[in-house]
Design an enzyme around this catalytic site. Structure first.
Site, PDB file in Angstrom:
ATOM      1  N   GLU A 166      -2.619  18.070 -13.397  1.00  0.00           N
ATOM      2  CA  GLU A 166      -2.858  18.446 -14.793  1.00  0.00           C
ATOM      3  C   GLU A 166      -4.276  18.941 -15.054  1.00  0.00           C
ATOM      4  OE1 GLU A 166      -0.772  15.959 -17.691  1.00  0.00           O
ATOM      5  OE2 GLU A 166      -2.316  16.480 -19.156  1.00  0.00           O
ATOM      6  N   HIS A 196       2.317  11.505 -29.870  1.00  0.00           N
ATOM      7  CA  HIS A 196       1.896  10.182 -29.397  1.00  0.00           C
ATOM      8  C   HIS A 196       1.311   9.349 -30.535  1.00  0.00           C
ATOM      9  CE1 HIS A 196       1.683  11.632 -24.976  1.00  0.00           C
ATOM     10  NE2 HIS A 196       2.803  10.978 -25.208  1.00  0.00           N
ATOM     11  N   GLU A 234      12.627  17.104 -25.599  1.00  0.00           N
ATOM     12  CA  GLU A 234      11.889  17.626 -24.430  1.00  0.00           C
ATOM     13  C   GLU A 234      12.530  18.930 -23.942  1.00  0.00           C
ATOM     14  OE1 GLU A 234       9.074  16.436 -23.674  1.00  0.00           O
ATOM     15  OE2 GLU A 234       9.080  14.369 -24.411  1.00  0.00           O
ATOM     16  N   ASN A 282       2.386  19.185 -22.789  1.00  0.00           N
ATOM     17  CA  ASN A 282       2.003  18.286 -23.886  1.00  0.00           C
ATOM     18  C   ASN A 282       2.208  18.901 -25.269  1.00  0.00           C
ATOM     19  OD1 ASN A 282       1.236  16.300 -22.093  1.00  0.00           O
ATOM     20  ND2 ASN A 282      -0.853  17.083 -21.913  1.00  0.00           N
ATOM     21  N   HIS A 328      10.374   8.214 -28.842  1.00  0.00           N
ATOM     22  CA  HIS A 328       9.510   9.253 -28.280  1.00  0.00           C
ATOM     23  C   HIS A 328       9.925  10.670 -28.723  1.00  0.00           C
ATOM     24  CE1 HIS A 328       6.727  11.034 -25.421  1.00  0.00           C
ATOM     25  NE2 HIS A 328       7.722  11.800 -24.971  1.00  0.00           N
ATOM     26  N   ARG A 363      -0.227  22.314 -16.357  1.00  0.00           N
ATOM     27  CA  ARG A 363       0.623  21.161 -16.700  1.00  0.00           C
ATOM     28  C   ARG A 363       0.359  20.649 -18.110  1.00  0.00           C
ATOM     29  NH1 ARG A 363       2.374  16.143 -12.659  1.00  0.00           N
ATOM     30  NH2 ARG A 363       3.771  15.166 -14.134  1.00  0.00           N
ATOM     31  N   ARG A 391       0.814  -1.234   0.000  1.00  0.00           N
ATOM     32  CA  ARG A 391       0.000   0.000   0.000  1.00  0.00           C
ATOM     33  C   ARG A 391       0.842   1.276   0.000  1.00  0.00           C
ATOM     34  NH1 ARG A 391      -2.754  -3.250   3.643  1.00  0.00           N
ATOM     35  NH2 ARG A 391      -4.635  -4.147   2.753  1.00  0.00           N
ATOM     36  N   HIS A 429       2.943  16.804 -28.228  1.00  0.00           N
ATOM     37  CA  HIS A 429       2.690  15.419 -27.827  1.00  0.00           C
ATOM     38  C   HIS A 429       1.380  14.851 -28.368  1.00  0.00           C
ATOM     39  CE1 HIS A 429       6.141  16.070 -25.324  1.00  0.00           C
ATOM     40  NE2 HIS A 429       6.066  14.873 -24.810  1.00  0.00           N
ATOM     41  N   LYS A 459       4.209  11.341 -11.992  1.00  0.00           N
ATOM     42  CA  LYS A 459       3.337  10.453 -12.769  1.00  0.00           C
ATOM     43  C   LYS A 459       4.056   9.135 -12.948  1.00  0.00           C
ATOM     44  CE  LYS A 459       0.819  13.626 -15.814  1.00  0.00           C
ATOM     45  NZ  LYS A 459       0.660  13.989 -17.241  1.00  0.00           N
ATOM     46  N   LYS A 466      10.108  22.273 -15.559  1.00  0.00           N
ATOM     47  CA  LYS A 466       9.104  21.215 -15.323  1.00  0.00           C
ATOM     48  C   LYS A 466       8.656  21.214 -13.862  1.00  0.00           C
ATOM     49  CE  LYS A 466       7.292  16.732 -15.961  1.00  0.00           C
ATOM     50  NZ  LYS A 466       7.327  15.389 -16.493  1.00  0.00           N
TER      51      LYS A 466
HETATM   52  N1  LIG Z   1       6.286   9.789 -15.945  1.00  0.00           N
HETATM   53  C1  LIG Z   1       6.456  10.785 -16.772  1.00  0.00           C
HETATM   54  O1  LIG Z   1       6.120  11.936 -16.480  1.00  0.00           O
HETATM   55  C2  LIG Z   1       7.114  10.515 -18.100  1.00  0.00           C
HETATM   56  C3  LIG Z   1       7.477  11.574 -18.935  1.00  0.00           C
HETATM   57  C4  LIG Z   1       8.120  11.282 -20.134  1.00  0.00           C
HETATM   58  C5  LIG Z   1       8.339   9.950 -20.506  1.00  0.00           C
HETATM   59  N2  LIG Z   1       7.950   8.950 -19.674  1.00  0.00           N
HETATM   60  C6  LIG Z   1       8.174   7.550 -20.029  1.00  0.00           C
HETATM   61  O2  LIG Z   1       9.572   7.344 -20.137  1.00  0.00           O
HETATM   62  C7  LIG Z   1       9.820   6.256 -21.001  1.00  0.00           C
HETATM   63  C8  LIG Z   1      10.936   6.624 -21.939  1.00  0.00           C
HETATM   64  O3  LIG Z   1      12.073   6.912 -21.161  1.00  0.00           O
HETATM   65  P1  LIG Z   1      13.540   6.905 -21.771  1.00  0.00           P
HETATM   66  O4  LIG Z   1      13.535   7.660 -23.041  1.00  0.00           O
HETATM   67  O5  LIG Z   1      14.468   7.265 -20.709  1.00  0.00           O
HETATM   68  O6  LIG Z   1      13.693   5.371 -22.240  1.00  0.00           O
HETATM   69  P2  LIG Z   1      14.222   4.041 -21.520  1.00  0.00           P
HETATM   70  O7  LIG Z   1      14.015   4.054 -20.082  1.00  0.00           O
HETATM   71  O8  LIG Z   1      13.635   2.929 -22.323  1.00  0.00           O
HETATM   72  O9  LIG Z   1      15.785   4.106 -21.817  1.00  0.00           O
HETATM   73  C9  LIG Z   1      16.228   4.140 -23.157  1.00  0.00           C
HETATM   74  C10 LIG Z   1      17.384   3.175 -23.396  1.00  0.00           C
HETATM   75  O10 LIG Z   1      18.565   3.698 -22.813  1.00  0.00           O
HETATM   76  C11 LIG Z   1      19.210   2.705 -22.027  1.00  0.00           C
HETATM   77  N3  LIG Z   1      19.942   3.462 -20.996  1.00  0.00           N
HETATM   78  C12 LIG Z   1      19.442   4.122 -19.928  1.00  0.00           C
HETATM   79  N4  LIG Z   1      20.397   4.827 -19.320  1.00  0.00           N
HETATM   80  C13 LIG Z   1      21.535   4.581 -19.993  1.00  0.00           C
HETATM   81  C14 LIG Z   1      22.871   5.026 -19.849  1.00  0.00           C
HETATM   82  N5  LIG Z   1      23.225   5.919 -18.915  1.00  0.00           N
HETATM   83  N6  LIG Z   1      23.801   4.559 -20.717  1.00  0.00           N
HETATM   84  C15 LIG Z   1      23.453   3.684 -21.699  1.00  0.00           C
HETATM   85  N7  LIG Z   1      22.209   3.254 -21.922  1.00  0.00           N
HETATM   86  C16 LIG Z   1      21.262   3.703 -21.058  1.00  0.00           C
HETATM   87  C17 LIG Z   1      18.100   1.812 -21.563  1.00  0.00           C
HETATM   88  O11 LIG Z   1      18.592   0.508 -21.279  1.00  0.00           O
HETATM   89  C18 LIG Z   1      17.191   1.797 -22.789  1.00  0.00           C
HETATM   90  O12 LIG Z   1      17.646   0.837 -23.716  1.00  0.00           O
HETATM   91  C19 LIG Z   1       8.501   5.959 -21.697  1.00  0.00           C
HETATM   92  O13 LIG Z   1       7.940   4.792 -21.156  1.00  0.00           O
HETATM   93  C20 LIG Z   1       7.627   7.163 -21.369  1.00  0.00           C
HETATM   94  O14 LIG Z   1       6.261   6.833 -21.309  1.00  0.00           O
HETATM   95  C21 LIG Z   1       7.340   9.206 -18.482  1.00  0.00           C
END
Ligand SMILES: NC(=O)c1ccc[n+]([C@@H]2O[C@H](COP(=O)([O-])OP(=O)(O)OC[C@H]3O[C@@H](n4cnc5c(N)ncnc54)[C@H](O)[C@@H]3O)[C@@H](O)[C@H]2O)c1
Length: 337
Positions: free
Chosen positions: A223, A238, A171, A231, A248, A227, A107, A234, A129, A213
């Site tokens: 949001e 998306h 971003e 987007n 992305h 907030r 929980r 986006h 989020k 941010k």
């Molecule tokens: N919660 C939120 O507010 C929010 C906002 C934006 C995106 N997201 C989410 O984030 C995700 C995308 O995140 P991301 O772009 O970081 O992708 P990811 O977490 O998939 O990482 C991308 C790749 O980089 C590799 N990697 C990570 N750190 C590394 C490093 N230091 N050196 C070498 N390789 C490394 C990982 O193994 C992976 O293959 C999506 O699921 C998206 O929905 C969430």
């Protein structure tokens, strides 16, 4: 190191991972368990000798309830209890999973992040989020709970692949576009230094993006208004990500170009400003030629998703670089053009 606070979360920008016990009081926790991205673990294994850990294979597929349940079993096997601290070490995928796991395990237990991708450092780790996907639907199951801390160590970026770096830049450019014209100009003037990951410039850029941010989240955590500006790019981004499977940041880049030029309204963004944005995105290797994609299909995809809710689509557009607004568009108007 610079500490930025939002709500009750400190963000240690340019902190050192090994300093975690000095920066965060971990004495009250029964144990610390890391949830680590597999690539980060492989590349930086000797930095993770201090705590027990669970490994997350790389990829969006891990953002599922099935995988979260595996992690829950892993936590039980490691003897986690209500006073365990979880720390997600990885990109956005690991942050999203760890935040969700932390919010639901027994929980709710405390969790923090050490984001290791540029995108996670400036975006995904900040804002609370957390969530997982179901089927084709992204982030359908989740919570909004803020992490106890975010420790951003820039050293991890040394191993980040070029495409992942570009994803984060989309971003960052977005932050300049929606909130700070001076910051946008700074990025324009420092393309080479940023691309070379020059530490002083990168430190400033990450810090400024975190400030933007964090300040938006602090004012509108759930949001209901402000907030939504995050987007920008986006709505179409998306749809592009879903339909063409582009990364992305690449999808957001095309989404920004689409909203700036295709869905333009007379009083909106001037053509020369739109060109500056296009140039800056392109300078970081991000795609800008949305004409190469079947736009009509994309519009239909977006409209189909939104139509169920109302006949209006709320798009984030720019008045000028540094100032965004939410503009309602009649769906009919878009489909006729
Ligand atoms: N919660 C939120 O507010 C929010 C906002 C934006 C995106 N997201 C989410 O984030 C995700 C995308 O995140 P991301 O772009 O970081 O992708 P990811 O977490 O998939 O990482 C991308 C790749 O980089 C590799 N990697 C990570 N750190 C590394 C490093 N230091 N050196 C070498 N390789 C490394 C990982 O193994 C992976 O293959 C999506 O699921 C998206 O929905 C969430």
């Amino acid at each position: 190191m610079k500490i930025i606070h939002y709500k009750s979360t400190p963000v240690f920008v340019d902190g050192k991972w090994e300093d975690l016990p000095k920066l965060v009081d971990i004495s009250g926790y029964s144990k610390v368990i890391l949830v680590i991205d597999e690539n980060v673990f492989r590349l930086w294994e000797n930095r993770f000798t201090q705590f027990e850990y669970l490994i997350v294979p790389s990829g969006e597929e891990q953002k599922s309830l099935v995988f979260v349940e595996k992690l829950v079993q892993g936590l039980i096997a490691l003897g986690a209890d209500r006073s365990t601290l979880l720390v997600g070490v990885g990109g956005g995928v690991v942050c999203d999973i760890t935040g969700f796991l932390g919010a639901v395990f027994m929980r709710g237990i405390d969790f923090g992040f050490a984001p290791t991708t540029l995108l996670a450092q400036v975006d995904a780790a900040i804002g609370g989020k957390n969530g997982v996907n179901t089927g084709d639907y992204k982030n359908m199951i989740g919570t909004i709970v803020q992490p106890k801390f975010i420790l951003t160590d820039l050293l991890f970026l040394n191993t980040l692949p070029v495409i992942e770096f570009a994803n984060g830049m989309a971003e960052i450019i977005k932050h300049g576009c929606i909130a700070d014209a001076t910051y946008f100009s700074y990025i324009e003037s420092n393309v080479e230094a940023i691309t070379k990951r020059q530490l002083d410039v990168l430190r400033f850029v990450i810090q400024r993006s975190v400030e933007i941010k964090a300040s938006i989240v602090a004012q509108d955590e759930r949001e209901s208004g402000l907030r939504k500006l995050l987007n920008y790019g986006h709505t179409f981004g998306h749809a592009i990500e879903k339909k063409f499977g582009l990364p992305h940041g690449y999808s957001v880049s095309l989404g920004i170009m689409l909203v700036n030029t295709l869905v333009v309204i007379p009083q909106n963004l001037k053509a020369d400003e739109s060109l500056r944005i296009r140039q800056l995105l392109a300078n970081f290797g991000l795609p800008v030629n949305y004409e190469e994609y079947p736009i009509k299909e994309l519009l239909e995809l977006v409209l189909h998703d939104k139509k169920r809710l109302s006949d209006e689509l709320h798009l984030i557009t720019l008045k000028t670089i540094g100032q965004a607004e939410i503009v309602p568009f009649k769906i009919d108007k878009l489909t006729k053009e």
